[in-house]
Design an enzyme around this catalytic site. Structure first.
Site, PDB file in Angstrom:
ATOM      1  N   ASP A   1       0.830  -1.208   0.000  1.00 12.95           N
ATOM      2  CA  ASP A   1       0.000   0.000   0.000  1.00 12.95           C
ATOM      3  C   ASP A   1       0.864   1.258   0.000  1.00 12.95           C
ATOM      4  O   ASP A   1       2.072   1.194   0.223  1.00 12.95           O
ATOM      5  CB  ASP A   1      -0.893   0.000   1.256  1.00 12.95           C
ATOM      6  CG  ASP A   1      -1.960  -1.076   1.183  1.00 12.95           C
ATOM      7  OD1 ASP A   1      -2.584  -1.224   0.122  1.00 12.95           O
ATOM      8  OD2 ASP A   1      -2.176  -1.771   2.205  1.00 12.95           O
TER       9      ASP A   1
ATOM     10  N   TYR B   1       6.687  -9.865   6.976  1.00 10.82           N
ATOM     11  CA  TYR B   1       6.525  -8.425   7.181  1.00 10.82           C
ATOM     12  C   TYR B   1       7.153  -8.034   8.498  1.00 10.82           C
ATOM     13  O   TYR B   1       7.099  -8.796   9.462  1.00 10.82           O
ATOM     14  CB  TYR B   1       5.039  -8.041   7.215  1.00 10.82           C
ATOM     15  CG  TYR B   1       4.393  -7.962   5.859  1.00 10.82           C
ATOM     16  CD1 TYR B   1       4.488  -6.807   5.095  1.00 10.82           C
ATOM     17  CD2 TYR B   1       3.684  -9.041   5.335  1.00 10.82           C
ATOM     18  CE1 TYR B   1       3.892  -6.723   3.835  1.00 10.82           C
ATOM     19  CE2 TYR B   1       3.085  -8.966   4.082  1.00 10.82           C
ATOM     20  CZ  TYR B   1       3.197  -7.802   3.341  1.00 10.82           C
ATOM     21  OH  TYR B   1       2.613  -7.731   2.099  1.00 10.82           O
TER      22      TYR B   1
END
Lengths: 272, 272
Positions: free
Chosen positions: B68, B126
């Site tokens: 994003d 992540y």
């Protein structure tokens, strides 16, 4: 020009409170200092955050110098004019909570009515941070420029030393319709290994060039750096560099080095 | 969806060459991975630079996952489909010269026709990087989030451990019209001091939370981090956190933590 207009307008409001702030920011995602419609700027972000924190619309912000798009600052300065007093002990902490992580207030003090943030600058210091060799980690890409090749660092240092003193810098700036005086004085220069080379995301082969002066022309630091890199890579001779420094010839001697290597390192005032 | 369309279209071109690249970037000034008109994206910047470097318009790029806006990557992956072969020994160096300093290619290899960059992901990792205490230097503001307050780190570690395993994460993601399956498996989690804490611009009190899994829901990592911070700051109890993890109740349990603390740390493939 807007800044001067505000300043004079406010100067007449002799009952307003005036504060000097020091601030630091990563310029990477900002279209420079100066507020403009429809783009993200440092001044615009500061004003929005102060409006929120102060609950007050009528204050004005005036910067000591306007950094270009992508340029960062380690210790820049601005004056805040407010119709109401602010809480000196808490204002930086409070505003910092709402500012994004790439802008931080450092300190604040109240200043007298006779303080003028434009004219009372004693000197400014700019640093240009750059690395050679392997391309470095993108996480340092906001405050460090990369150049391919293996430049002659000693020759760059020689060129840098020539910039010190009073010169006609018309070939080391972009043409500016406002001025026809291209004489400026560089008080100090230095060329050293980056103070944090090898730490965090900053590569071993990183350097810092330092420039101190009361004022600089548009793109002057970045074009001086561009010329020094051309010198180091053999695209420009020391004789050509020296000749340009006398104001001889026409057009800028080099392309300006990228904005994101440039940092307004400090602004020092007299009389305060 | 566009990605899948390209992939199928190219899949039919059995004579095209296929390459797997690893890449890293600072997401701060990009509107995410996915190419969109009128905004700066990672995919758009890569495509423009490859066009210039390859002198070829017909290649296609397909990412392993779409970060994003504002999210960074330390080792992301994309596949490049080209009608002409590329020079494996020099392509990364060559493209890196033209890419901005906040994007860097790491390595490339040729892959077979049966390789599928979406389906062949073994796991993704992540990391969420954050700091507490004093607001830190803006030069680290692109890859580190700041939170005020003094959280209970042990309680956060307890909450983080609960996330491991297979759960219904509907209360830890944003509602997505494409899926009604909110069950995902988190293979590993960890909570440690940031590996570069105290170095360069990274403050002493910096932490890293790690999440490994084959796939994540929209905003899942950032909402899990938001919930863990609420837990650490006493805004959420461990009982409420556990209950939400069973899929009970409605709505996201917390606001997603800021994008710029999130880093796609690694993408690992099977079968290659």
């Amino acid at each position: 020009m807007t800044g001067f207009f505000f300043f004079n307008q406010i100067d007449m409001q002799s009952n307003w409170y005036t504060y000097l702030f020091h601030v630091q920011y990563l310029g990477l995602r900002y279209a420079g200092w100066q507020k403009q419609e429809g783009v993200r700027t440092i001044q615009g972000t500061l004003e929005r955050t102060f409006r929120h924190s102060l609950g007050e619309e009528r204050f004005k912000i005036l910067g000591a110098g306007r950094t270009d798009a992508g340029v960062s600052a380690n210790r820049a300065a601005f004056e805040l004019f407010s119709p109401v007093p602010i809480e000196l002990g808490t204002i930086c902490y409070q505003v910092n909570q709402y500012l994004p992580t790439d802008i931080r207030l450092l300190e604040v003090r109240e200043v007298g009515k006779d303080f003028n943030i434009i004219h009372d600058v004693a000197w400014k210091e700019y640093r240009y941070n750059l690395a050679f060799g392997e391309k470095f980690h993108p996480f340092a890409g906001g405050y460090l420029s990369y150049f391919a090749g293996n430049p002659d660092i000693e020759l760059m240092q020689e060129g840098l030393a020539l910039l010190k003193g009073m010169h006609d810098f018309r070939r080391f700036c972009s043409v500016d319709k406002i001025t026809d005086n291209y004489v400026r004085t560089i008080l100090e220069t230095s060329f050293s290994r980056h103070p944090q080379a090898g730490l965090g995301y900053i590569p071993e082969q990183s350097y810092t060039m330092e420039f101190k002066g009361k004022g600089f022309l548009r793109y002057q630091v970045r074009i001086m750096v561009g010329a020094l890199i051309d010198l180091g890579l053999g695209k420009l001779s020391l004789a050509e560099f020296e000749e340009a420094l006398s104001g001889q010839g026409s057009g800028a001697i080099a392309i300006q080095a990228p904005a994101h290597g440039l940092v307004l390192e400090n602004v020092v005032f007299r009389n305060i």
